[in-house]
Motif scaffolding. Structure first.
Motif, mmCIF file in Angstrom:
data_model
loop_
_atom_site.group_PDB
_atom_site.id
_atom_site.type_symbol
_atom_site.label_atom_id
_atom_site.label_comp_id
_atom_site.label_asym_id
_atom_site.label_seq_id
_atom_site.Cartn_x
_atom_site.Cartn_y
_atom_site.Cartn_z
ATOM 1 N N THR A 238 -1.301 -34.772 -29.575
ATOM 2 C CA THR A 238 -2.070 -35.464 -28.551
ATOM 3 C C THR A 238 -3.331 -34.664 -28.229
ATOM 4 O OG1 THR A 238 -0.866 -34.340 -26.776
ATOM 5 C CG2 THR A 238 0.013 -36.463 -27.538
ATOM 6 N N ALA A 239 -4.321 -35.350 -27.681
ATOM 7 C CA ALA A 239 -5.589 -34.690 -27.350
ATOM 8 C C ALA A 239 -5.373 -33.552 -26.360
ATOM 9 C CB ALA A 239 -6.570 -35.717 -26.786
ATOM 10 N N ARG A 240 -4.513 -33.770 -25.377
ATOM 11 C CA ARG A 240 -4.255 -32.739 -24.373
ATOM 12 C C ARG A 240 -3.610 -31.504 -25.000
ATOM 13 N NH1 ARG A 240 0.186 -33.099 -19.619
ATOM 14 N NH2 ARG A 240 -0.331 -31.159 -18.525
ATOM 15 N N ASN A 243 -6.155 -29.654 -27.157
ATOM 16 C CA ASN A 243 -7.092 -28.913 -26.306
ATOM 17 C C ASN A 243 -6.486 -27.617 -25.789
ATOM 18 O OD1 ASN A 243 -9.201 -30.751 -26.512
ATOM 19 N ND2 ASN A 243 -8.521 -31.950 -24.746
ATOM 20 N N ARG A 269 -9.273 -36.750 -34.732
ATOM 21 C CA ARG A 269 -9.115 -35.874 -33.562
ATOM 22 C C ARG A 269 -9.356 -34.412 -33.937
ATOM 23 N NH1 ARG A 269 -3.991 -37.581 -30.668
ATOM 24 N NH2 ARG A 269 -5.396 -39.325 -30.143
ATOM 25 N N LYS A 272 -13.096 -33.927 -34.646
ATOM 26 C CA LYS A 272 -13.883 -33.880 -33.407
ATOM 27 C C LYS A 272 -13.836 -32.493 -32.784
ATOM 28 C CE LYS A 272 -14.432 -36.273 -28.973
ATOM 29 N NZ LYS A 272 -13.898 -37.349 -28.079
ATOM 30 N N GLN A 273 -12.696 -31.808 -32.930
ATOM 31 C CA GLN A 273 -12.544 -30.453 -32.398
ATOM 32 C C GLN A 273 -13.044 -29.393 -33.392
ATOM 33 O OE1 GLN A 273 -11.525 -29.615 -29.377
ATOM 34 N NE2 GLN A 273 -11.069 -31.704 -28.703
#
Length: 301
Positions: A238-240, A243, A269, A272-273
């Motif tokens: 997940t994005a969270r 991160n 995802r 993007k990071q």
């Protein structure tokens, strides 16, 4: 952070022939192990410089297996691919000169993770075995338990908060399962390995539920290298969670499959990071070597 990427292309058969011709060494060990090195083992080297931690993401097709060799030569195997990878797993261990496994971790009962572990336990000297407290009525799971019993071993419960004694230079901490559930994937053992300034987060098939529990536990999830959960399924990473981990490098253990792994959602995802991604289906076995300060990344192809 220092980083170097190389590729090895030596031919395994030639090395074996050269070994026999020049030194007279025997090939009996291969027969005794019950298997040949995997078809992807032609580039393998047993050599290890002092002060290095080697983390090998073995190419076992649509499955997962990580072999870790510590600076002091201690060994750890996390998962062992599917049932049809048993001989290939034995070949990998032989190729890396592994005759004893100090730690064996079966992340969860799914066959593509524990299918080859029964044969490994049958044929290799084993120290401790860790598995999460979750059951399965499959023949694969029952076969693994039989091998463990026949070897006179006992399973220790894999759960969050454990510090595993492995190598005094390396911290091995279990971050999940942090809660109890009937879902196999979300009961996956998640292990963080830290050596000096470098760190690896190995996630099994942990999905969003487990990721959320790890986040809520307050554990330090930050790691330079992330094993992407569940082969790149959109149910994980997940994005969270991403991160919180903030990886520089990610490895996806994936082979030919009908599930759509890795999904575009996860690949986007990671992109993007600005995470540098390595995949078994594209690059074969991926080896990441740490000297405690930086990394050398070695791909099979």
């Amino acid at each position: 952070m220092i980083r170097q990427k190389t590729r090895r292309t030596l031919v395994w058969g030639y090395l074996l022939w050269f070994c026999v011709l020049i030194t007279g060494c025997s090939l009996e060990g291969w027969e005794a192990a019950g298997g040949q090195p995997g078809e992807n083992a032609s580039w393998i080297s047993k050599e290890q410089d002092e002060g290095q931690l080697r983390v090998l993401f073995l190419d076992v097709g649509q499955g997962a297996s990580q072999l870790l060799i510590s600076p002091s030569g201690h060994t750890m195997l996390i998962d062992a691919g599917n049932n049809d990878k048993e001989d290939e797993m034995l070949g990998y261990l032989q190729a890396y000169g592994v005759r004893h496994l100090d730690l064996v971790i079966g992340t969860h009962p799914d066959a593509d993770h524990i299918g080859g572990l029964d044969r490994v336990i049958d044929r290799v000297d084993i120290g401790q075995v860790y598995m999460p407290k979750v059951q399965s009525n499959t023949k694969t799971f029952e076969s693994l338990l039989t091998s463990i019993r026949n070897k006179g071993l006992k399973v220790k419960t894999a759960k969050a908060g454990l510090d595993l004694a492995w190598d005094e230079q390396v911290q091995v901490k279990m971050l999940a399962p942090a809660t109890s559930t009937d879902d196999n994937n979300n009961m996956s053992a998640v292990v963080k390995v830290t050596y000096g300034d470098t760190s690896f987060l190995l996630t099994g098939d942990a999905e969003s539920e487990s990721e959320r529990a790890m986040l809520e536990s307050g554990a330090n999830l930050r790691a330079d290298v992330l094993l992407v959960g569940h082969h790149g399924s959109k149910s994980s990473t997940t994005a969270r969670f991403l991160n919180a981990v903030k990886p520089k490098y990610a490895v996806i253990q994936v082979g030919e499959n009908s599930y759509g792994h890795p999904t575009k959602t996860i690949l986007d995802r990671l992109a993007k990071q600005k995470v540098e991604v390595y995949r078994n289906d594209l690059q074969g076995t991926v080896e990441i070597v740490s000297d405690g300060k930086g990394y050398q990344i070695i791909t099979e192809r």
